[in-house]
Design a protein around this motif. Structure first.
Motif, PDB file in Angstrom:
ATOM      1  N   GLU A  46       0.826  -1.207   0.000  1.00 57.82           N
ATOM      2  CA  GLU A  46       0.000   0.000   0.000  1.00 57.82           C
ATOM      3  C   GLU A  46       0.864   1.262   0.000  1.00 57.82           C
ATOM      4  O   GLU A  46       0.530   2.260  -0.649  1.00 57.82           O
ATOM      5  CB  GLU A  46      -0.928  -0.004   1.209  1.00 57.82           C
ATOM      6  CG  GLU A  46      -2.010  -1.071   1.176  1.00 57.82           C
ATOM      7  CD  GLU A  46      -2.928  -0.921  -0.031  1.00 57.82           C
ATOM      8  OE1 GLU A  46      -3.197   0.224  -0.450  1.00 57.82           O
ATOM      9  OE2 GLU A  46      -3.364  -1.951  -0.570  1.00 57.82           O
ATOM     10  N   PHE A 137      -1.820  -8.248 -12.061  1.00 58.58           N
ATOM     11  CA  PHE A 137      -1.998  -7.337 -10.934  1.00 58.58           C
ATOM     12  C   PHE A 137      -2.749  -6.076 -11.359  1.00 58.58           C
ATOM     13  O   PHE A 137      -3.522  -5.512 -10.574  1.00 58.58           O
ATOM     14  CB  PHE A 137      -0.644  -6.987 -10.320  1.00 58.58           C
ATOM     15  CG  PHE A 137      -0.004  -8.136  -9.583  1.00 58.58           C
ATOM     16  CD1 PHE A 137      -0.725  -8.855  -8.649  1.00 58.58           C
ATOM     17  CD2 PHE A 137       1.312  -8.496  -9.823  1.00 58.58           C
ATOM     18  CE1 PHE A 137      -0.156  -9.914  -7.967  1.00 58.58           C
ATOM     19  CE2 PHE A 137       1.901  -9.549  -9.139  1.00 58.58           C
ATOM     20  CZ  PHE A 137       1.161 -10.274  -8.213  1.00 58.58           C
ATOM     21  N   ARG A 138      -2.549  -5.633 -12.576  1.00 57.61           N
ATOM     22  CA  ARG A 138      -3.328  -4.503 -13.088  1.00 57.61           C
ATOM     23  C   ARG A 138      -4.794  -4.888 -13.232  1.00 57.61           C
ATOM     24  O   ARG A 138      -5.693  -4.112 -12.891  1.00 57.61           O
ATOM     25  CB  ARG A 138      -2.791  -4.065 -14.449  1.00 57.61           C
ATOM     26  CG  ARG A 138      -1.508  -3.266 -14.430  1.00 57.61           C
ATOM     27  CD  ARG A 138      -1.293  -2.571 -15.759  1.00 57.61           C
ATOM     28  NE  ARG A 138      -2.337  -1.578 -16.015  1.00 57.61           N
ATOM     29  CZ  ARG A 138      -2.523  -0.974 -17.176  1.00 57.61           C
ATOM     30  NH1 ARG A 138      -1.758  -1.291 -18.212  1.00 57.61           N
ATOM     31  NH2 ARG A 138      -3.471  -0.068 -17.326  1.00 57.61           N
ATOM     32  N   ASP A 141      -6.615  -5.332  -9.710  1.00 59.22           N
ATOM     33  CA  ASP A 141      -6.646  -4.194  -8.803  1.00 59.22           C
ATOM     34  C   ASP A 141      -7.837  -3.303  -9.110  1.00 59.22           C
ATOM     35  O   ASP A 141      -8.125  -3.013 -10.273  1.00 59.22           O
ATOM     36  CB  ASP A 141      -5.348  -3.392  -8.925  1.00 59.22           C
ATOM     37  CG  ASP A 141      -5.074  -2.560  -7.680  1.00 59.22           C
ATOM     38  OD1 ASP A 141      -5.894  -1.670  -7.382  1.00 59.22           O
ATOM     39  OD2 ASP A 141      -4.049  -2.802  -7.027  1.00 59.22           O
ATOM     40  N   GLU A 143      -8.064  -0.198  -8.515  1.00 56.45           N
ATOM     41  CA  GLU A 143      -7.600   1.092  -9.019  1.00 56.45           C
ATOM     42  C   GLU A 143      -7.109   0.945 -10.455  1.00 56.45           C
ATOM     43  O   GLU A 143      -6.784  -0.151 -10.915  1.00 56.45           O
ATOM     44  CB  GLU A 143      -6.455   1.619  -8.154  1.00 56.45           C
ATOM     45  CG  GLU A 143      -6.829   1.905  -6.711  1.00 56.45           C
ATOM     46  CD  GLU A 143      -5.650   2.487  -5.952  1.00 56.45           C
ATOM     47  OE1 GLU A 143      -4.814   3.173  -6.571  1.00 56.45           O
ATOM     48  OE2 GLU A 143      -5.568   2.237  -4.739  1.00 56.45           O
ATOM     49  N   LEU A 145      -4.212   1.228 -12.147  1.00 54.59           N
ATOM     50  CA  LEU A 145      -2.806   1.343 -11.775  1.00 54.59           C
ATOM     51  C   LEU A 145      -1.942   1.984 -12.853  1.00 54.59           C
ATOM     52  O   LEU A 145      -1.035   2.744 -12.552  1.00 54.59           O
ATOM     53  CB  LEU A 145      -2.238  -0.053 -11.451  1.00 54.59           C
ATOM     54  CG  LEU A 145      -2.750  -0.746 -10.192  1.00 54.59           C
ATOM     55  CD1 LEU A 145      -2.044  -2.075 -10.013  1.00 54.59           C
ATOM     56  CD2 LEU A 145      -2.550   0.119  -8.975  1.00 54.59           C
ATOM     57  N   ALA A 153       3.842  -3.178  -8.434  1.00 55.25           N
ATOM     58  CA  ALA A 153       3.143  -4.204  -7.659  1.00 55.25           C
ATOM     59  C   ALA A 153       3.735  -5.581  -7.916  1.00 55.25           C
ATOM     60  O   ALA A 153       3.883  -6.401  -6.999  1.00 55.25           O
ATOM     61  CB  ALA A 153       1.655  -4.197  -8.009  1.00 55.25           C
ATOM     62  N   GLY A 198      -2.042  -9.270  -0.734  1.00 56.22           N
ATOM     63  CA  GLY A 198      -3.047  -8.752  -1.647  1.00 56.22           C
ATOM     64  C   GLY A 198      -4.450  -8.586  -1.127  1.00 56.22           C
ATOM     65  O   GLY A 198      -5.323  -8.111  -1.856  1.00 56.22           O
ATOM     66  N   ARG A 201      -6.939  -5.664  -2.023  1.00 58.33           N
ATOM     67  CA  ARG A 201      -6.521  -5.029  -3.284  1.00 58.33           C
ATOM     68  C   ARG A 201      -6.636  -6.000  -4.446  1.00 58.33           C
ATOM     69  O   ARG A 201      -7.229  -5.693  -5.467  1.00 58.33           O
ATOM     70  CB  ARG A 201      -5.092  -4.500  -3.157  1.00 58.33           C
ATOM     71  CG  ARG A 201      -4.582  -3.829  -4.429  1.00 58.33           C
ATOM     72  CD  ARG A 201      -3.233  -3.168  -4.235  1.00 58.33           C
ATOM     73  NE  ARG A 201      -3.318  -1.918  -3.485  1.00 58.33           N
ATOM     74  CZ  ARG A 201      -3.577  -0.735  -4.051  1.00 58.33           C
ATOM     75  NH1 ARG A 201      -3.780  -0.645  -5.357  1.00 58.33           N
ATOM     76  NH2 ARG A 201      -3.633   0.356  -3.320  1.00 58.33           N
ATOM     77  N   TRP A 202      -6.073  -7.184  -4.307  1.00 56.24           N
ATOM     78  CA  TRP A 202      -6.130  -8.171  -5.383  1.00 56.24           C
ATOM     79  C   TRP A 202      -7.267  -9.173  -5.185  1.00 56.24           C
ATOM     80  O   TRP A 202      -7.685  -9.842  -6.122  1.00 56.24           O
ATOM     81  CB  TRP A 202      -4.806  -8.935  -5.482  1.00 56.24           C
ATOM     82  CG  TRP A 202      -3.630  -8.055  -5.767  1.00 56.24           C
ATOM     83  CD1 TRP A 202      -3.644  -6.865  -6.429  1.00 56.24           C
ATOM     84  CD2 TRP A 202      -2.282  -8.275  -5.369  1.00 56.24           C
ATOM     85  NE1 TRP A 202      -2.384  -6.335  -6.481  1.00 56.24           N
ATOM     86  CE2 TRP A 202      -1.511  -7.178  -5.848  1.00 56.24           C
ATOM     87  CE3 TRP A 202      -1.619  -9.291  -4.688  1.00 56.24           C
ATOM     88  CZ2 TRP A 202      -0.147  -7.069  -5.639  1.00 56.24           C
ATOM     89  CZ3 TRP A 202      -0.256  -9.193  -4.481  1.00 56.24           C
ATOM     90  CH2 TRP A 202       0.473  -8.096  -4.958  1.00 56.24           C
TER      91      TRP A 202
END
Length: 242
Positions: A46, A137-138, A141, A143, A145, A153, A198, A201-202
């Motif tokens: 974070e 991860f993009r 997520d 957000e 990113l 990440a 994660g 977030r993930w």
């Protein structure tokens, strides 16, 4: 001594920090980053996501730390006998034919191949791992990113995972029961790292979290297998031509 000269004189902690970085390649920021990745990986992620690649000055850059950790792995690989074990598993007829074509002795051929394979193995695989995990991860997520934070990440995850497997890294480069057990422990560490880092977030709940962790491992294992084949090919070519 003037006050200006006293303020310019490095403190004891600064001296120790500089000595550590000069001799080991790790300064206080690296050690603090490694500690937090082991103790509080989710908070470390974070911080990198919200405050930038240095975590607002608290951490070292994820890529810099990953290169340092890979340097340790390369040293372990070298001290454990190099990467020639990847070639000894090839069919004997194929390997003997290539050795004969090279005009070298078996030991000279394997030594030349091993030098190149050991040199490129860790950085080559590390690059592949980052390329295959950053898009996931993009995607996972909440957000937006962007690619820069996506790769940040990815390296955060790879750093946290690598730190967990460093104690068993000696057994990863080889064959036999110990290597198999070490590989299973490495996979388990990958799942644990994903779940600890994660959450929120993930993934939101444990079931999807485990499923996504397994997806990451399948992708990394697949690209690792392909990368290993490419590295073996480079080693065989080096043994023939260099």
């Amino acid at each position: 001594m003037s006050k200006q000269e006293q303020s310019a004189k490095p403190t004891r902690s600064q001296t120790v920090d500089e000595l550590s970085e000069d001799t080991l390649g790790f300064g206080s920021a690296d050690l603090r980053t490694a500690r937090d990745l082991l103790v509080r990986p989710r908070q470390a992620l974070e911080t990198w996501m919200s405050l930038g690649p240095t975590g607002g000055g608290l951490y070292t850059r994820p890529l810099r730390l990953y290169l340092a950790l890979n340097a340790i792995l390369m040293m372990v690989l070298f001290l454990s006998g190099g990467s020639s074990y990847m070639l000894t598993g090839l069919p004997a007829e194929m390997l003997n034919s290539l050795i004969e074509t090279s005009g070298k002795s078996r030991d000279a051929f394997l030594a030349d191949a091993d030098n190149w394979m050991t040199l490129i193995m860790v950085p080559f695989l590390a690059t592949l791992y980052a390329l295959v995990t950053a898009p996931l991860f993009r995607w996972w997520d909440a957000e937006d990113l962007g690619w820069r934070r996506g790769f940040r990440a990815s390296f955060a995850y790879l750093n946290a995972w690598t730190l967990l497997i460093l104690p068993i890294s000696w057994f990863l480069y080889g064959q036999g029961l110990l290597a198999l057990l070490a590989s299973l422990a490495m996979l388990a560490a990958g799942v644990v790292t994903f779940l600890r880092m994660g959450r929120g977030r993930w993934y939101r709940s444990s079931g999807p979290g485990v499923a996504k962790a397994l997806v990451i491992l399948v992708c990394l294992s697949s690209v690792g297998t392909l990368g290993g084949m490419a590295i073996s090919g480079i080693g065989l070519a080096a043994g023939l031509w260099f």
